[in-house]
Design a protein around this motif. Structure first.
Motif, PDB file in Angstrom:
ATOM      1  N   ASN A 380       0.768  -1.231   0.168  1.00  0.00           N
ATOM      2  CA  ASN A 380       0.094  -0.014  -0.045  1.00  0.00           C
ATOM      3  C   ASN A 380       0.824   1.480  -0.068  1.00  0.00           C
ATOM      4  O   ASN A 380       1.362   1.731   1.084  1.00  0.00           O
ATOM      5  CB  ASN A 380      -0.920   0.094   1.325  1.00  0.00           C
ATOM      6  N   MET A 381       1.117   1.643  -1.068  1.00  0.00           N
ATOM      7  CA  MET A 381       2.086   2.686  -1.396  1.00  0.00           C
ATOM      8  C   MET A 381       1.482   4.117  -0.936  1.00  0.00           C
ATOM      9  O   MET A 381       2.186   5.070  -0.377  1.00  0.00           O
ATOM     10  CB  MET A 381       2.815   2.806  -2.860  1.00  0.00           C
ATOM     11  N   GLY A 382       0.292   4.041  -1.359  1.00  0.00           N
ATOM     12  CA  GLY A 382      -0.441   5.216  -0.797  1.00  0.00           C
ATOM     13  C   GLY A 382      -0.853   5.629   0.428  1.00  0.00           C
ATOM     14  O   GLY A 382      -0.534   6.831   0.983  1.00  0.00           O
ATOM     15  N   TRP A 383      -0.709   4.589   1.340  1.00  0.00           N
ATOM     16  CA  TRP A 383      -0.760   4.655   2.828  1.00  0.00           C
ATOM     17  C   TRP A 383       0.650   5.271   3.149  1.00  0.00           C
ATOM     18  O   TRP A 383       0.574   6.047   4.186  1.00  0.00           O
ATOM     19  CB  TRP A 383      -1.071   3.400   3.427  1.00  0.00           C
ATOM     20  N   MET A 384       1.484   4.432   2.774  1.00  0.00           N
ATOM     21  CA  MET A 384       2.885   4.771   2.998  1.00  0.00           C
ATOM     22  C   MET A 384       3.207   6.330   2.658  1.00  0.00           C
ATOM     23  O   MET A 384       3.676   6.969   3.674  1.00  0.00           O
ATOM     24  CB  MET A 384       3.984   3.998   2.314  1.00  0.00           C
ATOM     25  N   ASN A 385       2.829   6.904   1.615  1.00  0.00           N
ATOM     26  CA  ASN A 385       3.256   8.175   1.281  1.00  0.00           C
ATOM     27  C   ASN A 385       2.340   9.247   2.126  1.00  0.00           C
ATOM     28  O   ASN A 385       2.935  10.241   2.568  1.00  0.00           O
ATOM     29  CB  ASN A 385       2.823   8.277  -0.003  1.00  0.00           C
ATOM     30  N   ASP A 386       1.269   9.015   2.231  1.00  0.00           N
ATOM     31  CA  ASP A 386       0.187   9.770   3.163  1.00  0.00           C
ATOM     32  C   ASP A 386       0.812   9.975   4.406  1.00  0.00           C
ATOM     33  O   ASP A 386       0.653  10.925   5.243  1.00  0.00           O
ATOM     34  CB  ASP A 386      -1.153   9.338   2.890  1.00  0.00           C
ATOM     35  N   THR A 387       0.943   8.772   4.996  1.00  0.00           N
ATOM     36  CA  THR A 387       1.249   8.504   6.320  1.00  0.00           C
ATOM     37  C   THR A 387       2.615   9.247   7.000  1.00  0.00           C
ATOM     38  O   THR A 387       2.625   9.995   7.702  1.00  0.00           O
ATOM     39  CB  THR A 387       1.330   7.177   6.852  1.00  0.00           C
ATOM     40  N   LEU A 388       3.612   8.999   6.050  1.00  0.00           N
ATOM     41  CA  LEU A 388       4.907   9.645   6.361  1.00  0.00           C
ATOM     42  C   LEU A 388       4.786  11.086   6.274  1.00  0.00           C
ATOM     43  O   LEU A 388       5.410  11.811   6.759  1.00  0.00           O
ATOM     44  CB  LEU A 388       6.162   9.009   5.676  1.00  0.00           C
ATOM     45  N   ASN A 404      -4.698  13.359   5.216  1.00  0.00           N
ATOM     46  CA  ASN A 404      -3.717  12.039   5.373  1.00  0.00           C
ATOM     47  C   ASN A 404      -3.445  10.834   6.025  1.00  0.00           C
ATOM     48  O   ASN A 404      -3.129   9.872   5.667  1.00  0.00           O
ATOM     49  CB  ASN A 404      -2.406  12.926   5.206  1.00  0.00           C
ATOM     50  N   ILE A 405      -4.089  11.144   7.107  1.00  0.00           N
ATOM     51  CA  ILE A 405      -3.882   9.946   8.019  1.00  0.00           C
ATOM     52  C   ILE A 405      -5.436   9.152   8.073  1.00  0.00           C
ATOM     53  O   ILE A 405      -5.471   8.116   8.594  1.00  0.00           O
ATOM     54  CB  ILE A 405      -3.641  10.747   9.676  1.00  0.00           C
ATOM     55  N   THR A 406      -6.429   9.768   7.050  1.00  0.00           N
ATOM     56  CA  THR A 406      -7.787   9.176   7.314  1.00  0.00           C
ATOM     57  C   THR A 406      -7.966   8.378   5.900  1.00  0.00           C
ATOM     58  O   THR A 406      -8.849   7.589   5.786  1.00  0.00           O
ATOM     59  CB  THR A 406      -8.909   9.965   7.825  1.00  0.00           C
ATOM     60  N   PHE A 407      -7.425   8.973   4.949  1.00  0.00           N
ATOM     61  CA  PHE A 407      -7.858   8.639   3.421  1.00  0.00           C
ATOM     62  C   PHE A 407      -7.686   7.191   3.337  1.00  0.00           C
ATOM     63  O   PHE A 407      -8.660   6.658   2.544  1.00  0.00           O
ATOM     64  CB  PHE A 407      -7.361   9.528   2.700  1.00  0.00           C
ATOM     65  N   SER A 408      -6.706   6.529   3.812  1.00  0.00           N
ATOM     66  CA  SER A 408      -6.454   5.304   3.273  1.00  0.00           C
ATOM     67  C   SER A 408      -7.477   4.179   3.630  1.00  0.00           C
ATOM     68  O   SER A 408      -7.550   3.210   3.027  1.00  0.00           O
ATOM     69  CB  SER A 408      -5.022   4.865   3.898  1.00  0.00           C
ATOM     70  N   PHE A 409      -8.154   4.543   4.489  1.00  0.00           N
ATOM     71  CA  PHE A 409      -9.201   3.790   5.148  1.00  0.00           C
ATOM     72  C   PHE A 409     -10.214   3.757   4.104  1.00  0.00           C
ATOM     73  O   PHE A 409     -11.044   2.791   4.309  1.00  0.00           O
ATOM     74  CB  PHE A 409      -9.809   4.062   6.335  1.00  0.00           C
ATOM     75  N   VAL A 410     -10.484   4.554   3.315  1.00  0.00           N
ATOM     76  CA  VAL A 410     -11.396   4.489   2.211  1.00  0.00           C
ATOM     77  C   VAL A 410     -11.366   3.426   1.393  1.00  0.00           C
ATOM     78  O   VAL A 410     -12.374   2.842   0.959  1.00  0.00           O
ATOM     79  CB  VAL A 410     -11.806   5.863   1.546  1.00  0.00           C
TER      80      VAL A 410
END
Length: 628
Positions: A380-388, A404-410
Motif C-alpha cells: 500500500n504505497m498510498g498509505w505509506m506516502n500519506d502517512t509519512l 492524510n491519516i484517514t483517507f487510506s481507510f476509504v
C-alpha cells in the motif's frame, strides 16, 4: 534427442516450462558436463574457461533446433570449473557471456559462471512447511522484518558475513523481536553492490558474496526452525546491461524487448524483459518456482510492477507506446504476471506473492479468472506516502492535513494490502524514519512510537526495514552494518523494547489480523477530530467479543477526560500504551479498569472517559473473558 528432452524443448519454446533450469545450463552426466544455452540469432557458440585457456575452438556447441538451443558435452569437467559461453553474433563479434542458468558464479568483480551441480540438502523444516501449507495466512498475523543481508551486520573487519553466520543470529533476533517473517533483498547474482541486487545478471545463481547455495538453504532452514517465514525480493521486470549478462545475449535483443523504446529502461540504465517471448517466460516462471522448490522460500515480493504493466512507464506517456486497443497497458506483461502467480499458487498454495505496485491499477490481488493479476498481497504505497507526509509535519499544521491519516481507510479493503515502511523510504536523502519525525531529538521518539502503534491498528500486513526498530538516525548505508552501537543509548534501547512489545501485542490480539481482508473488521469511532489531530477506531476479530478500541493522539498535547464511544457496555482495560515510561514516555502504568458511562457518544450508546497521553497510540479491550 530423448523423448524427455523433446518435451523439455517443446515446453521451453511454448513458454510453459516450469523446470527449465533442470534442462538448460550446465549439468553433470557420466564422465563430464552437458551444456545447453538458448541463443537464437548466434552464428556460433562455444564453451570457454580455464580448462581450455578461454579458447573455445575445441568445445564448439551444436545447434540442436531452429529455435536456437545449443548443446555440447565436455568430458573431464567437474564441480568448481569456471566457464562462459563465447557467442558469435551475426556480425562476427564474439562476446563471452555468463550462463543464464548457472547455479553459482565467481565472487564479484569476476563474472564467470561456476559449475555447481545442485546438491541434496537435508532439510529440517518439515513442521514449518506443513503448518505453512495448512495456514490461512490472510487470517493470521504477518509482520515482516525487511533485511539487506550485506548490511544487517558486518564482520569485525567490515567484511560480509556468510549466510550461515547470519542465519542463527538473525533467526534468534527476529524471534525475540516477535516478527513473523523476514524479507530479504535479492540474492540472485549481481555485479554492483550499490544496486542492492535489483539489477541482476544471474537469476539462478545465488550471490557468492555471502556463500554458496547450501549456505543459503541453511539460512532459510534456520529461520523456519524458529517459525519465521522467508520472503525473497524478485525482479522479473528488468535486468542490468553489463556485457557478461543477459543484455544483447546473442548479439541481438534476446531477453529484452526488440523495440528499443520498450526494451530500454532509460531511468534505471537497465533493460526490460520481453515478457511476451515464450523462452523468457519459461526462464522467469521457472526461476520463481526454483527459489521455492530448491530453497524453500515462502513468498516472493515482485519489484517494480508498474514498470512492467504500463508500456509508457517512465517514458512520459510516449504516444507510440500503445497496445492494440489504444491503451497504455502492457497486455503481455499482464498475462505474464497472471501466469507466474497462478504457477506459484498452484504448486505452493500456502505461499504468497506481493506486488510492489505504486499506481491505482485495479484488482491486483484478485484472481485472474475475474480479471485480476492474481497476487496475494499488494504494497500500500498510498498509505505509506500519506502517512509519512503527515507524520513528518509539525503538530501545529497537522489539523490542515488530517485527510492524510484517514483517507487510506476509504480503500483499505479494495486490495489485500501490506503496509510497507521499507528500505526505499530511508535512502537517497529521504532521511531515516526517526529523523523524518518533527521536533527535537527527544520529541522524535514519541512521534515514531505513535506511528508504529497506529500502523499496527491499520488493516493490512506489516513491514518494517531493519534499523527502524531501534530508531537508527542515519540513512541506510548498503556498504556497512547498522548502527547497533545506538543501543548503548537509553532512547534507542527503549525504542527497541517498544517495537518488540508492540510486535508481541500484535501477534497476541486476533482482532488486529483475523479480518484483515474483510471490511467488517474495521469501524471508525471518530475520524473527524482534525482540530485536535486525534482519531479512534475499532478493530474486530471473528468472535463478537474479540475487538480493540484504538485511540491515537498525533499532537504533543495531553487530552484529559476525553470521551470515546465504545461498542459494548462492559468494563474496559488498557492493554497497550506507547507512552509508558519503559518505552521512554511519561505514563507509569496501564489503567486496569475503565468503566463506561451510559451516555451516547460517537454514534454509540455508551462511552469511556480517558486521559490521552501526548503523541500516543493506546488500545483498550473489553473484559468479557478470563485472559490467559
Amino acid at each position: 534427442m530423448s523423448s524427455k528432452n523433446e518435451l523439455d524443448v517443446y515446453l521451453f519454446h511454448r513458454g510453459e516450462h516450469k523446470r527449465a533450469y533442470e534442462f538448460m545450463g550446465a549439468h553433470s552426466i557420466p564422465g563430464g558436463i552437458i551444456f545447453r544455452v538458448w541463443a537464437p540469432n548466434a552464428r556460433s557458440v562455444s564453451v570457454v574457461g580455464d580448462f581450455n585457456s578461454w579458447n573455445g575452438r575445441n568445445h564448439s556447441m551444436k545447434r540442436i533446433n531452429a529455435e536456437g538451443i545449443w548443446e555440447v558435452e565436455i568430458e573431464g569437467l567437474s564441480e568448481g570449473t569456471i566457464y562462459k559461453y563465447a557467442i558469435e553474433g551475426q556480425n562476427g563479434t564474439i562476446v563471452n557471456k555468463s550462463d543464464p542458468y548457472a547455479f553459482y558464479s565467481e565472487v564479484r568483480p569476476n563474472t564467470a559462471s561456476v559449475i555447481y551441480p545442485m546438491k541434496t540438502y537435508e532439510w529440517t523444516d518439515e513442521k514449518w512447511i506443513k503448518r505453512r501449507d495448512k495456514l490461512n495466512h490472510y487470517e493470521n498475523p504477518m509482520n515482516i522484518y525487511e533485511v539487506h543481508l550485506g548490511s544487517w551486520k558486518r564482520g569485525g573487519d567490515g567484511e560480509f558475513l556468510n549466510y550461515r553466520e547470519m542465519a542463527d543470529d538473525l533467526a534468534k533476533y527476529v524471534k525475540n523481536m516477535a516478527y513473523t517473517h523476514v524479507e530479504i533483498m535479492p540474492v540472485g547474482e549481481y555485479p554492483l553492490d550499490a544496486s542492492w541486487g535489483y539489477q541482476g545478471t544471474g537469476y539462478y545463481s545465488v550471490t557468492s558474496r555471502y556463500g554458496n547455495p547450501e549456505d543459503l538453504k541453511y539460512f532459510v532452514d534456520a529461520l523456519h526452525k524458529k517459525n519465521i517465514g522467508v520472503i525473497l525480493d524478485w525482479v522479473p521486470g528488468h535486468f542490468c546491461k553489463d556485457t557478461h549478462g543477459l543484455y544483447r545475449f546473442d548479439g541481438t535483443p534476446t531477453y529484452e524487448y526488440s523495440w528499443n523504446l520498450l526494451g530500454e529502461n532509460y531511468d534505471w540504465g537497465t533493460a526490460n524483459f520481453d515478457l511476451g517471448r515464450n523462452e523468457v517466460r519459461s526462464f522467469l516462471i521457472s526461476n520463481a518456482l526454483y527459489w521455492m522448490r530448491e530453497f524453500h522460500i515462502d513468498g516472493l515480493r515482485i519489484d517494480a510492477v508498474a514498470n512492467m504493466i504500463y508500456l509508457d512507464y517512465g517514458k512520459n506517456g510516449h504516444p507510440e507506446l500503445r497496445n492494440e486497443y489504444g491503451g497504455n497497458e502492457n497486455l503481455v506483461a499482464v498475462e505474464f504476471l497472471r501466469r507466474v502467480n497462478k504457477a506459484v499458487l498452484e504448486e505452493f498454495p500456502g505461499n504468497y506473492v506481493f506486488a510492489e505496485e505504486s499506481t491505482a491499477w485495479p484488482m491486483v490481488t484478485k484472481p485472474d479468472y475475474v480479471g485480476g493479476l492474481g497476487f496475494t498481497y499488494k504494497w500500500n504505497m498510498g498509505w505509506m506516502n500519506d502517512t509519512l507526509d503527515y507524520m513528518s509535519k509539525d503538530s501545529l499544521y497537522k489539523k490542515w492535513h488530517h485527510e492524510n491519516i484517514t483517507f487510506s481507510f476509504v480503500y483499505a479493503y479494495a486490495e489485500n494490502y501490506t503496509l510497507p515502511l521499507s528500505h526505499d523510504e530511508v535512502v537517497h536523502g529521504k532521511k531515516s524514519l526517526i529523523d523524518k519525525m518533527p521536533g527535537s531529538y527527544e520529541e522524535k521518539f514519541p512521534n515514531l512510537r505513535c506511528l508504529y502503534g497506529y500502523m499496527m491498528g491499520t488493516p493490512g500486513k506489516k513491514l518494517l526495514f531493519m534499523g527502524g526498530e531501534f530508531g537508527q538516525f542515519a540513512e541506510w548505508k548498503f556498504d556497512e552494518g547498522l548502527d547497533w552501537h545506538l543501543l548503548d543509548y537509553p532512547k534507542h534501547k527503549e525504542m527497541k523494547r517498544y517495537v518488540r512489545d508492540l510486535n508481541r501485542f500484535y501477534k497476541r490480539e486476533k482482532s488486529l489480523w483475523e479480518k484483515d481482508i474483510h471490511g467488517d473488521g474495521f469501524q471508525w469511532i471518530d475520524c473527524l477530530n482534525h482540530e485536535e489531530s486525534l482519531i479512534s477506531f475499532i478493530r474486530r476479530g471473528k468472535d463478537k467479543d474479540e475487538f480493540l478500541v484504538g485511540v491515537f493522539n498525533f499532537t504533543p498535547v495531553e487530552r484529559r477526560g476525553y470521551k470515546v464511544g465504545v461498542p459494548r457496555f462492559t468494563v474496559y482495560e488498557e492493554v497497550f500504551n506507547s507512552d509508558l515510561k519503559i518505552y521512554g514516555g511519561n505514563t507509569e502504568k496501564v489503567r486496569e479498569e475503565i468503566h463506561p458511562v451510559r451516555e451516547g457518544w460517537n454514534d454509540m450508546k455508551q462511552h469511556i472517559l480517558i486521559d490521552v497521553p501526548p503523541l500516543s497510540a493506546v488500545y483498550y479491550k473489553g473484559k468479557f473473558k478470563r485472559r490467559g
